[in-house]
Design a protein around this motif. Structure first.
Motif, PDB file in Angstrom:
ATOM      1  N   ASP A   1       0.783  -1.169  -0.072  1.00  0.00           N
ATOM      2  CA  ASP A   1      -0.042   0.048  -0.097  1.00  0.00           C
ATOM      3  C   ASP A   1       0.628   1.279  -0.130  1.00  0.00           C
ATOM      4  OD1 ASP A   1       0.622  -0.910   2.645  1.00  0.00           O
ATOM      5  OD2 ASP A   1      -0.839   0.309   3.409  1.00  0.00           O
ATOM      6  N   GLU A   2       2.088   1.174   0.574  1.00  0.00           N
ATOM      7  CA  GLU A   2       3.057   2.503   0.499  1.00  0.00           C
ATOM      8  C   GLU A   2       3.437   2.681  -0.783  1.00  0.00           C
ATOM      9  OE1 GLU A   2       5.896   2.306   3.331  1.00  0.00           O
ATOM     10  OE2 GLU A   2       4.676   2.021   5.260  1.00  0.00           O
ATOM     11  N   PHE A   3       3.208   1.705  -1.682  1.00  0.00           N
ATOM     12  CA  PHE A   3       3.809   1.818  -3.314  1.00  0.00           C
ATOM     13  C   PHE A   3       2.634   2.004  -4.032  1.00  0.00           C
ATOM     14  CE2 PHE A   3       7.157  -0.207  -1.096  1.00  0.00           C
ATOM     15  CZ  PHE A   3       8.293   0.405  -1.396  1.00  0.00           C
ATOM     16  N   GLY A   4       1.487   2.263  -3.469  1.00  0.00           N
ATOM     17  CA  GLY A   4       0.227   2.721  -4.235  1.00  0.00           C
ATOM     18  C   GLY A   4      -0.280   1.366  -5.153  1.00  0.00           C
ATOM     19  N   LEU A   5      -0.046   0.242  -4.340  1.00  0.00           N
ATOM     20  CA  LEU A   5      -0.449  -1.102  -4.868  1.00  0.00           C
ATOM     21  C   LEU A   5      -1.545  -1.816  -4.130  1.00  0.00           C
ATOM     22  CD1 LEU A   5       2.997  -2.794  -5.602  1.00  0.00           C
ATOM     23  CD2 LEU A   5       1.622  -1.447  -7.098  1.00  0.00           C
ATOM     24  N   VAL A   6      -2.575  -2.360  -4.690  1.00  0.00           N
ATOM     25  CA  VAL A   6      -3.692  -2.888  -4.160  1.00  0.00           C
ATOM     26  C   VAL A   6      -3.831  -4.349  -4.609  1.00  0.00           C
ATOM     27  CG1 VAL A   6      -5.987  -2.820  -3.610  1.00  0.00           C
ATOM     28  CG2 VAL A   6      -4.661  -0.698  -3.759  1.00  0.00           C
ATOM     29  N   PRO A   7      -3.197  -5.369  -4.012  1.00  0.00           N
ATOM     30  CA  PRO A   7      -3.266  -6.727  -4.733  1.00  0.00           C
ATOM     31  C   PRO A   7      -5.074  -7.072  -4.799  1.00  0.00           C
ATOM     32  CG  PRO A   7      -1.941  -6.604  -2.712  1.00  0.00           C
ATOM     33  CD  PRO A   7      -2.520  -5.335  -2.967  1.00  0.00           C
ATOM     34  N   ASP A   8      -5.297  -7.901  -5.789  1.00  0.00           N
ATOM     35  CA  ASP A   8      -6.870  -8.351  -6.092  1.00  0.00           C
ATOM     36  C   ASP A   8      -7.139  -9.316  -4.693  1.00  0.00           C
ATOM     37  OD1 ASP A   8      -5.638 -10.997  -6.497  1.00  0.00           O
ATOM     38  OD2 ASP A   8      -5.977 -10.831  -8.591  1.00  0.00           O
ATOM     39  N   SER A   9      -8.203  -9.890  -4.976  1.00  0.00           N
ATOM     40  CA  SER A   9      -9.002 -10.520  -3.855  1.00  0.00           C
ATOM     41  C   SER A   9      -8.031 -11.844  -3.673  1.00  0.00           C
ATOM     42  CB  SER A   9     -10.334 -11.134  -3.967  1.00  0.00           C
ATOM     43  OG  SER A   9     -10.391 -11.714  -5.125  1.00  0.00           O
ATOM     44  N   GLU A  10      -7.117 -12.221  -4.446  1.00  0.00           N
ATOM     45  CA  GLU A  10      -6.426 -13.358  -4.351  1.00  0.00           C
ATOM     46  C   GLU A  10      -4.882 -13.134  -3.823  1.00  0.00           C
ATOM     47  OE1 GLU A  10      -6.828 -16.226  -7.413  1.00  0.00           O
ATOM     48  OE2 GLU A  10      -8.617 -16.057  -7.414  1.00  0.00           O
ATOM     49  N   GLY A  11      -4.653 -11.584  -3.898  1.00  0.00           N
ATOM     50  CA  GLY A  11      -3.317 -11.189  -3.391  1.00  0.00           C
ATOM     51  C   GLY A  11      -2.177 -11.051  -4.434  1.00  0.00           C
ATOM     52  N   TYR A  12      -2.981 -11.089  -5.737  1.00  0.00           N
ATOM     53  CA  TYR A  12      -2.107 -10.690  -6.925  1.00  0.00           C
ATOM     54  C   TYR A  12      -1.782  -9.283  -7.652  1.00  0.00           C
ATOM     55  CZ  TYR A  12      -1.722 -15.896  -7.002  1.00  0.00           C
ATOM     56  OH  TYR A  12      -1.676 -17.376  -6.712  1.00  0.00           O
ATOM     57  N   LEU A  13      -0.890  -8.995  -8.377  1.00  0.00           N
ATOM     58  CA  LEU A  13      -0.746  -7.829  -8.866  1.00  0.00           C
ATOM     59  C   LEU A  13      -0.301  -8.109 -10.248  1.00  0.00           C
ATOM     60  CD1 LEU A  13       1.296  -5.859  -6.424  1.00  0.00           C
ATOM     61  CD2 LEU A  13      -0.900  -5.351  -6.952  1.00  0.00           C
ATOM     62  N   THR A  14      -0.268  -7.295 -11.428  1.00  0.00           N
ATOM     63  CA  THR A  14      -0.002  -7.367 -12.505  1.00  0.00           C
ATOM     64  C   THR A  14       1.473  -7.257 -12.749  1.00  0.00           C
ATOM     65  OG1 THR A  14      -0.480  -5.284 -13.528  1.00  0.00           O
ATOM     66  CG2 THR A  14      -2.080  -6.939 -13.821  1.00  0.00           C
ATOM     67  N   TYR A  15       2.289  -7.561 -13.638  1.00  0.00           N
ATOM     68  CA  TYR A  15       3.660  -7.171 -13.859  1.00  0.00           C
ATOM     69  C   TYR A  15       3.699  -5.730 -13.990  1.00  0.00           C
ATOM     70  CZ  TYR A  15       6.162 -11.522 -14.585  1.00  0.00           C
ATOM     71  OH  TYR A  15       6.731 -12.710 -14.395  1.00  0.00           O
ATOM     72  N   LYS A  16       2.645  -5.123 -14.786  1.00  0.00           N
ATOM     73  CA  LYS A  16       2.589  -3.817 -15.147  1.00  0.00           C
ATOM     74  C   LYS A  16       2.493  -3.009 -13.684  1.00  0.00           C
ATOM     75  CE  LYS A  16       0.138  -0.110 -17.576  1.00  0.00           C
ATOM     76  NZ  LYS A  16      -0.861   0.117 -18.660  1.00  0.00           N
ATOM     77  N   GLU A  17       1.774  -3.433 -12.842  1.00  0.00           N
ATOM     78  CA  GLU A  17       1.763  -2.543 -11.497  1.00  0.00           C
ATOM     79  C   GLU A  17       3.092  -2.598 -10.615  1.00  0.00           C
ATOM     80  OE1 GLU A  17      -2.717  -3.175  -9.959  1.00  0.00           O
ATOM     81  OE2 GLU A  17      -1.740  -4.875 -10.482  1.00  0.00           O
ATOM     82  N   LEU A  18       3.506  -3.886 -10.600  1.00  0.00           N
ATOM     83  CA  LEU A  18       4.781  -4.054 -10.198  1.00  0.00           C
ATOM     84  C   LEU A  18       6.141  -3.281 -10.662  1.00  0.00           C
ATOM     85  CD1 LEU A  18       6.506  -5.435  -7.739  1.00  0.00           C
ATOM     86  CD2 LEU A  18       6.687  -7.445  -9.146  1.00  0.00           C
ATOM     87  N   LEU A  19       5.896  -3.263 -11.986  1.00  0.00           N
ATOM     88  CA  LEU A  19       7.014  -2.687 -12.515  1.00  0.00           C
ATOM     89  C   LEU A  19       6.886  -0.986 -12.330  1.00  0.00           C
ATOM     90  CD1 LEU A  19       7.399  -3.923 -16.193  1.00  0.00           C
ATOM     91  CD2 LEU A  19       9.375  -3.634 -14.498  1.00  0.00           C
ATOM     92  N   TRP A  20       5.756  -0.581 -12.380  1.00  0.00           N
ATOM     93  CA  TRP A  20       5.441   0.906 -12.201  1.00  0.00           C
ATOM     94  C   TRP A  20       6.152   1.173 -10.594  1.00  0.00           C
ATOM     95  CZ3 TRP A  20       2.603   2.958  -7.969  1.00  0.00           C
ATOM     96  CH2 TRP A  20       2.333   4.432  -7.774  1.00  0.00           C
ATOM     97  N   ALA A  21       5.804   0.388  -9.558  1.00  0.00           N
ATOM     98  CA  ALA A  21       6.383   0.622  -8.117  1.00  0.00           C
ATOM     99  C   ALA A  21       7.627   0.506  -8.080  1.00  0.00           C
ATOM    100  CB  ALA A  21       5.605  -0.297  -7.250  1.00  0.00           C
ATOM    101  N   ILE A  22       8.497  -0.377  -9.032  1.00  0.00           N
ATOM    102  CA  ILE A  22       9.802  -0.495  -8.985  1.00  0.00           C
ATOM    103  C   ILE A  22      10.433   0.779  -9.727  1.00  0.00           C
ATOM    104  CG2 ILE A  22      11.806  -1.673 -10.077  1.00  0.00           C
ATOM    105  CD1 ILE A  22      10.045  -4.375  -9.618  1.00  0.00           C
ATOM    106  N   HIS A  23       9.892   1.066 -10.686  1.00  0.00           N
ATOM    107  CA  HIS A  23      10.432   2.441 -11.468  1.00  0.00           C
ATOM    108  C   HIS A  23      10.355   3.798 -10.530  1.00  0.00           C
ATOM    109  CE1 HIS A  23       9.935   0.282 -15.678  1.00  0.00           C
ATOM    110  NE2 HIS A  23      10.549  -0.069 -14.960  1.00  0.00           N
ATOM    111  N   GLU A  24       9.379   3.683  -9.630  1.00  0.00           N
ATOM    112  CA  GLU A  24       9.330   4.764  -8.775  1.00  0.00           C
ATOM    113  C   GLU A  24      10.475   5.041  -8.008  1.00  0.00           C
ATOM    114  OE1 GLU A  24       6.811   7.206  -8.759  1.00  0.00           O
ATOM    115  OE2 GLU A  24       6.513   6.526 -10.687  1.00  0.00           O
ATOM    116  N   GLU A  25      11.133   3.887  -7.481  1.00  0.00           N
ATOM    117  CA  GLU A  25      12.530   3.914  -6.839  1.00  0.00           C
ATOM    118  C   GLU A  25      13.586   4.259  -7.426  1.00  0.00           C
ATOM    119  OE1 GLU A  25      12.012   3.009  -3.161  1.00  0.00           O
ATOM    120  OE2 GLU A  25      10.150   3.569  -3.817  1.00  0.00           O
ATOM    121  N   PRO A  26      14.450   5.327  -6.971  1.00  0.00           N
ATOM    122  CA  PRO A  26      15.721   5.763  -7.391  1.00  0.00           C
ATOM    123  C   PRO A  26      16.506   4.604  -8.052  1.00  0.00           C
ATOM    124  CG  PRO A  26      14.826   6.986  -5.616  1.00  0.00           C
ATOM    125  CD  PRO A  26      14.121   5.885  -5.488  1.00  0.00           C
ATOM    126  N   GLY A  27      17.006   4.638  -9.027  1.00  0.00           N
ATOM    127  CA  GLY A  27      17.882   3.868  -9.740  1.00  0.00           C
ATOM    128  C   GLY A  27      17.394   2.637 -10.129  1.00  0.00           C
TER     129      GLY A  27
END
Length: 72
Positions: free
Chosen positions: A26-52
């Protein structure tokens, strides 16, 4: 064979993914679905927000999840 530098990058990415998904999605703006999954796109977005980490692509994540680090 994976170089030591590439293995360090893979280990660092693995740690970042573990932190994002396992501790504070949640601190990275991610909300897993009812089964606890995210898409690659969502995860990549969160990773890209981190410097470097803007260079990371879906293939890098896949390699880390498969226990490899050869794409770095």
């Amino acid at each position: 064979m994976v170089s030591k530098k590439n293995q360090i990058k893979a280990n660092s990415l693995s740690s970042l993914i573990s932190f994002i998904l396992g501790r504070k999605p949640d601190e990275f703006g991610l909300v897993p679905d009812s089964e606890g999954y995210l898409t690659y796109k969502e995860l990549l977005w969160a990773i890209h927000e981190e410097p470097g980490w803007s260079y990371v692509r879906q293939g890098h994540i896949h390699e880390v999840l498969m226990g490899k680090g050869s794409l770095f």
